[in-house]
Design a protein around this motif. Structure first.
Motif, PDB file in Angstrom:
ATOM      1  N   LYS A   3      63.818  37.729  24.265  1.00 14.99           N
ATOM      2  CA  LYS A   3      63.386  37.275  22.945  1.00 14.99           C
ATOM      3  C   LYS A   3      63.406  38.477  21.996  1.00 14.99           C
ATOM      4  O   LYS A   3      63.140  39.599  22.392  1.00 14.99           O
ATOM      5  N   GLY A   4      63.738  38.219  20.760  1.00 14.64           N
ATOM      6  CA  GLY A   4      63.777  39.292  19.769  1.00 14.64           C
ATOM      7  C   GLY A   4      65.148  39.918  19.615  1.00 14.64           C
ATOM      8  O   GLY A   4      65.305  40.934  18.952  1.00 14.64           O
ATOM      9  N   VAL A   5      66.163  39.307  20.229  1.00 18.44           N
ATOM     10  CA  VAL A   5      67.524  39.843  20.174  1.00 18.44           C
ATOM     11  C   VAL A   5      68.412  38.853  19.413  1.00 18.44           C
ATOM     12  O   VAL A   5      68.311  37.653  19.603  1.00 18.44           O
ATOM     13  N   ASP A   6      69.251  39.403  18.542  1.00 19.74           N
ATOM     14  CA  ASP A   6      70.307  38.598  17.923  1.00 19.74           C
ATOM     15  C   ASP A   6      71.556  38.779  18.775  1.00 19.74           C
ATOM     16  O   ASP A   6      71.951  39.909  19.056  1.00 19.74           O
ATOM     17  N   PHE A   7      72.174  37.660  19.160  1.00 19.22           N
ATOM     18  CA  PHE A   7      73.333  37.742  20.045  1.00 19.22           C
ATOM     19  C   PHE A   7      74.237  36.550  19.781  1.00 19.22           C
ATOM     20  O   PHE A   7      73.762  35.430  19.605  1.00 19.22           O
ATOM     21  N   GLN A   8      75.548  36.801  19.755  1.00 20.54           N
ATOM     22  CA  GLN A   8      76.506  35.718  19.535  1.00 20.54           C
ATOM     23  C   GLN A   8      77.651  35.824  20.521  1.00 20.54           C
ATOM     24  O   GLN A   8      78.118  36.919  20.824  1.00 20.54           O
ATOM     25  N   TYR A  36      86.696  26.716  20.989  1.00 22.02           N
ATOM     26  CA  TYR A  36      85.793  25.568  20.864  1.00 22.02           C
ATOM     27  C   TYR A  36      84.616  25.799  19.920  1.00 22.02           C
ATOM     28  O   TYR A  36      84.066  24.855  19.383  1.00 22.02           O
ATOM     29  N   GLY A  37      84.175  27.053  19.771  1.00 19.37           N
ATOM     30  CA  GLY A  37      83.033  27.309  18.911  1.00 19.37           C
ATOM     31  C   GLY A  37      82.285  28.567  19.318  1.00 19.37           C
ATOM     32  O   GLY A  37      82.859  29.475  19.933  1.00 19.37           O
ATOM     33  N   THR A  38      80.981  28.593  18.996  1.00 25.45           N
ATOM     34  CA  THR A  38      80.150  29.768  19.300  1.00 25.45           C
ATOM     35  C   THR A  38      78.770  29.345  19.802  1.00 25.45           C
ATOM     36  O   THR A  38      78.338  28.217  19.580  1.00 25.45           O
ATOM     37  N   MET A  39      78.124  30.290  20.447  1.00 23.18           N
ATOM     38  CA  MET A  39      76.714  30.164  20.803  1.00 23.18           C
ATOM     39  C   MET A  39      76.008  31.368  20.205  1.00 23.18           C
ATOM     40  O   MET A  39      76.538  32.479  20.229  1.00 23.18           O
ATOM     41  N   GLN A  40      74.803  31.122  19.674  1.00 20.42           N
ATOM     42  CA  GLN A  40      74.094  32.206  19.023  1.00 20.42           C
ATOM     43  C   GLN A  40      72.609  32.127  19.333  1.00 20.42           C
ATOM     44  O   GLN A  40      72.030  31.044  19.415  1.00 20.42           O
ATOM     45  N   LEU A  41      72.028  33.312  19.508  1.00 21.28           N
ATOM     46  CA  LEU A  41      70.595  33.454  19.721  1.00 21.28           C
ATOM     47  C   LEU A  41      70.068  34.325  18.597  1.00 21.28           C
ATOM     48  O   LEU A  41      70.649  35.369  18.289  1.00 21.28           O
ATOM     49  N   TYR A  42      69.011  33.862  17.951  1.00 16.28           N
ATOM     50  CA  TYR A  42      68.403  34.618  16.858  1.00 16.28           C
ATOM     51  C   TYR A  42      67.102  35.233  17.335  1.00 16.28           C
ATOM     52  O   TYR A  42      66.401  34.663  18.180  1.00 16.28           O
ATOM     53  N   ASP A  43      66.753  36.371  16.759  1.00 15.43           N
ATOM     54  CA  ASP A  43      65.554  37.085  17.192  1.00 15.43           C
ATOM     55  C   ASP A  43      64.268  36.311  16.940  1.00 15.43           C
ATOM     56  O   ASP A  43      63.258  36.545  17.572  1.00 15.43           O
ATOM     57  N   PHE A  44      64.277  35.345  16.058  1.00 17.45           N
ATOM     58  CA  PHE A  44      63.075  34.587  15.712  1.00 17.45           C
ATOM     59  C   PHE A  44      62.912  33.291  16.524  1.00 17.45           C
ATOM     60  O   PHE A  44      61.964  32.552  16.317  1.00 17.45           O
ATOM     61  N   SER A  45      63.832  33.020  17.450  1.00 22.60           N
ATOM     62  CA  SER A  45      63.833  31.699  18.089  1.00 22.60           C
ATOM     63  C   SER A  45      64.075  31.776  19.596  1.00 22.60           C
ATOM     64  O   SER A  45      64.731  32.693  20.085  1.00 22.60           O
ATOM     65  N   ASN A  46      63.564  30.808  20.310  1.00 27.37           N
ATOM     66  CA  ASN A  46      63.860  30.623  21.733  1.00 27.37           C
ATOM     67  C   ASN A  46      64.850  29.485  21.929  1.00 27.37           C
ATOM     68  O   ASN A  46      64.939  28.910  23.006  1.00 27.37           O
ATOM     69  N   GLU A  47      65.548  29.148  20.877  1.00 26.90           N
ATOM     70  CA  GLU A  47      66.566  28.103  20.915  1.00 26.90           C
ATOM     71  C   GLU A  47      67.947  28.751  20.873  1.00 26.90           C
ATOM     72  O   GLU A  47      68.156  29.742  20.175  1.00 26.90           O
ATOM     73  N   ILE A  48      68.886  28.160  21.594  1.00 26.23           N
ATOM     74  CA  ILE A  48      70.277  28.594  21.539  1.00 26.23           C
ATOM     75  C   ILE A  48      70.986  27.677  20.541  1.00 26.23           C
ATOM     76  O   ILE A  48      70.948  26.450  20.688  1.00 26.23           O
ATOM     77  N   TYR A  49      71.605  28.275  19.541  1.00 31.09           N
ATOM     78  CA  TYR A  49      72.352  27.529  18.540  1.00 31.09           C
ATOM     79  C   TYR A  49      73.795  27.412  19.032  1.00 31.09           C
ATOM     80  O   TYR A  49      74.457  28.422  19.261  1.00 31.09           O
ATOM     81  N   ILE A  50      74.266  26.188  19.180  1.00 32.24           N
ATOM     82  CA  ILE A  50      75.620  25.948  19.669  1.00 32.24           C
ATOM     83  C   ILE A  50      76.391  25.265  18.542  1.00 32.24           C
ATOM     84  O   ILE A  50      76.028  24.182  18.087  1.00 32.24           O
ATOM     85  N   THR A  51      77.453  25.954  18.095  1.00 28.90           N
ATOM     86  CA  THR A  51      78.232  25.482  16.957  1.00 28.90           C
ATOM     87  C   THR A  51      79.649  25.179  17.413  1.00 28.90           C
ATOM     88  O   THR A  51      80.294  26.013  18.048  1.00 28.90           O
ATOM     89  N   GLU A  52      80.132  23.984  17.087  1.00 29.69           N
ATOM     90  CA  GLU A  52      81.513  23.649  17.448  1.00 29.69           C
ATOM     91  C   GLU A  52      82.445  24.095  16.339  1.00 29.69           C
ATOM     92  O   GLU A  52      81.996  24.512  15.265  1.00 29.69           O
ATOM     93  N   LYS A  53      83.741  24.033  16.607  1.00 29.09           N
ATOM     94  CA  LYS A  53      84.749  24.641  15.730  1.00 29.09           C
ATOM     95  C   LYS A  53      84.714  24.171  14.277  1.00 29.09           C
ATOM     96  O   LYS A  53      85.103  24.899  13.380  1.00 29.09           O
TER      97      LYS A  53
END
Length: 151
Positions: A95-100, A106-123
């Motif tokens: 937690k506390g890390v920005d990572f993509q 197909y798209g991307t996955m991203q983790l933001y430092d403020f969240s415990n959710e994985i953001y999954i974005t399609e193309k």
């Protein structure tokens, strides 16, 4: 009378020629996900050609008042493995890390430092989130069916 016979023969010939164009398509649901709302379907065309694919559709979280579906569809085992490996890798981040991560074309996955959710974005830019804590169960479930896909 000859014209009628010719017309009937012509129509019979035409209807027989279209019989060769008929195709059959059967879709069989092999798997329905429990931890993630995915499915693996098998499509059989003309009783011989078979295709198996993984499909995960989700509501684009950009909108809450309209239905806007984003999706991931994988036909090849290697593409589904890439998706799984990205989930594993991003869920291991503290937690506390920005990572993509890129999921190839197909798209991307991203983790933001403020969240415990994985953001999954399609193309096309449609996105959803899944809790990091659920990734292990999701990965385990998908991995048990990955061999249904081809190469």
């Amino acid at each position: 009378m000859k014209t009628i016979k010719k017309t009937i023969l012509f129509m019979a010939f035409m209807s027989l020629s279209f019989v060769g164009f008929n195709q059959t398509r059967e879709s069989i649901k092999l798997v329905k996900g429990k931890n993630l709302d995915f499915k693996i379907d098998k499509v059989i065309t003309n009783s011989t050609d078979t295709m198996v694919y993984f499909y995960w559709g989700f509501q684009n979280q950009k909108y809450s008042t309209i239905t806007d579906i984003g999706s991931f569809m994988f036909y090849k085992k290697e593409d589904l493995k890439l998706f799984i490996n990205c989930l594993k890798q991003i869920s291991e981040k503290e937690k506390g890390v920005d990572f993509q991560l890129s999921i190839g074309r197909y798209g991307t996955m991203q983790l933001y430092d403020f969240s415990n959710e994985i953001y999954i974005t399609e193309k096309s830019g449609k996105y959803t989130t899944i809790p990091k804590k659920n990734v292990s169960d999701i990965v385990t479930e998908i991995e048990q069916y990955i061999d249904l896909l081809i190469n």
